[in-house]
Design an enzyme around this catalytic site. Structure first.
Site, PDB file in Angstrom:
ATOM      1  N   ILE A  60      -9.995  30.003  -2.367  1.00 41.19           N
ATOM      2  CA  ILE A  60     -10.750  29.400  -3.456  1.00 41.19           C
ATOM      3  C   ILE A  60     -10.540  30.244  -4.710  1.00 41.19           C
ATOM      4  CG2 ILE A  60     -13.032  28.756  -4.297  1.00 41.19           C
ATOM      5  CD1 ILE A  60     -12.034  27.001  -2.013  1.00 41.19           C
ATOM      6  N   LYS A  61      -9.976  29.623  -5.742  1.00 39.16           N
ATOM      7  CA  LYS A  61      -9.692  30.344  -6.987  1.00 39.16           C
ATOM      8  C   LYS A  61     -10.924  30.337  -7.890  1.00 39.16           C
ATOM      9  CE  LYS A  61      -5.726  30.202  -9.208  1.00 39.16           C
ATOM     10  NZ  LYS A  61      -4.566  29.627  -9.944  1.00 39.16           N
ATOM     11  N   ILE A  62     -11.243  31.519  -8.379  1.00 39.86           N
ATOM     12  CA  ILE A  62     -12.430  31.720  -9.211  1.00 39.86           C
ATOM     13  C   ILE A  62     -12.052  32.652 -10.351  1.00 39.86           C
ATOM     14  CG2 ILE A  62     -14.789  32.632  -9.241  1.00 39.86           C
ATOM     15  CD1 ILE A  62     -14.868  32.121  -6.187  1.00 39.86           C
TER      16      ILE A  62
END
Length: 317
Positions: free
Chosen positions: A124-126
């Site tokens: 999950i890119k944050i």
């Protein structure tokens, strides 16, 4: 041996694209996406049906849910082509909201699992804000792995290491852009190439810090402007590279050797660094480049997300 094959001896090669039809050509292990890449893809004729089908299937659902379902469909198509992981990005407009980022990440994972995708195949890119890093810390404790993006400053990398995130994506090209713009006519391209490139130096410093202190977080250099930057970071854990540059590496037989070495990093004399929230915010504020590029990156991803939403609404009408 071409440079792409030589690079694979030292570094995991990742494809930076939403165009999953291109992936088989380069045989990357992993792939990364972001709102800008997905926007670019859905405007191509071959991908428009995927968007229209998703919008039609979930007509009447909230726009953010339909968006997540479309991102997951792209991710699943990518995972059908690669053996490793795909990175899917949380809405950049949540970059300063820890609880909302956690909730959106959990929904993305639930959608992937509903498609039969194992949790270990998704990152999950944050965005690497303080709030984003805290969200990643909480997610990692729940077994959801994260990729902290829009990382320009050393303090961001230190905080990510403290949070025990799975992977970080320090940007090379955007740092290069900033320093080149600041220098104006004084910029010397030849003198600032390769190991002297400010973006390359930034990633090297982060890599050496992590390896010296035994920080397990993976370092994936990102955002490249030329193959020289990539060659100068051979040996980095992973490098995510656009298809155009992958093709250039595949067409070049110029020599390529390891530039980053974990054993060499362990022998360096480095001081430990730690940041609490106040220290992090001060350090980032002191870094004009990091502050400006982080803000700019969030704005750009948010703008492209709004454009994607507009296209989806048009498809629904």
């Amino acid at each position: 041996m071409n440079q792409l094959d030589a690079l694979r001896q030292y570094t995991t090669v990742v494809a930076d694209t939403g165009d999953f039809h291109q992936l088989a050509q380069f045989q990357p292990r992993d792939a990364t996406t972001n709102p800008s890449l997905i926007l670019k893809a859905v405007q191509k004729p071959e991908y428009a049906p995927l968007m229209r089908a998703t919008v039609a299937q979930y007509k009447g659902r909230s726009l953010d849910e339909v968006m997540d379902r479309m991102l997951v469909r792209f991710g699943c198509e990518i995972l059908n082509t690669i053996p490793g992981r795909v990175s899917t990005e949380v809405d950049a407009r949540l970059s300063f909201n820890t609880s909302a980022t956690v909730a959106r990440a959990e929904r993305l994972i639930e959608l992937y699992q509903a498609e039969g995708v194992h949790i270990d195949r998704v990152l999950i890119k944050i965005a690497s804000t303080w709030e984003g890093i805290e969200a990643a810390r909480q997610l990692e404790l729940r077994g959801i792995h994260t990729n902290l993006t829009l990382l320009f400053s050393f303090c961001q990398a230190v905080a990510c290491g403290q949070a025990k995130v799975q992977l970080i994506s320090p940007f090379v090209g955007r740092i290069y852009d900033w320093y080149k713009k600041q220098a104006g006519a004084q910029w010397d391209e030849a003198a600032m190439a390769g190991a002297n490139d400010p973006g390359v130096r930034s990633v090297r410093a982060i890599y050496e810090h992590y390896k010296h202190f035994g920080i397990a977080t993976e370092v994936m250099g990102a955002s490249f402007r030329n193959t020289g930057q990539i060659v100068a970071l051979a040996g980095c854990d992973l490098l995510t590279i656009a298809p155009e540059l992958l093709a250039q590496l595949g067409a070049s037989d110029a020599p390529l050797s390891r530039a980053l070495d974990p054993e060499a990093a362990r022998t360096l004399e480095l001081d430990p660094v730690h940041y609490d929230e106040a220290g992090f915010r001060l350090a980032l504020n002191e870094d004009a480049m990091g502050t400006e590029k982080l803000a700019e990156g969030i704005r750009a991803f948010a703008a492209d997300t709004r454009k994607l939403e507009a296209l989806m609404q048009q498809a629904a009408d």
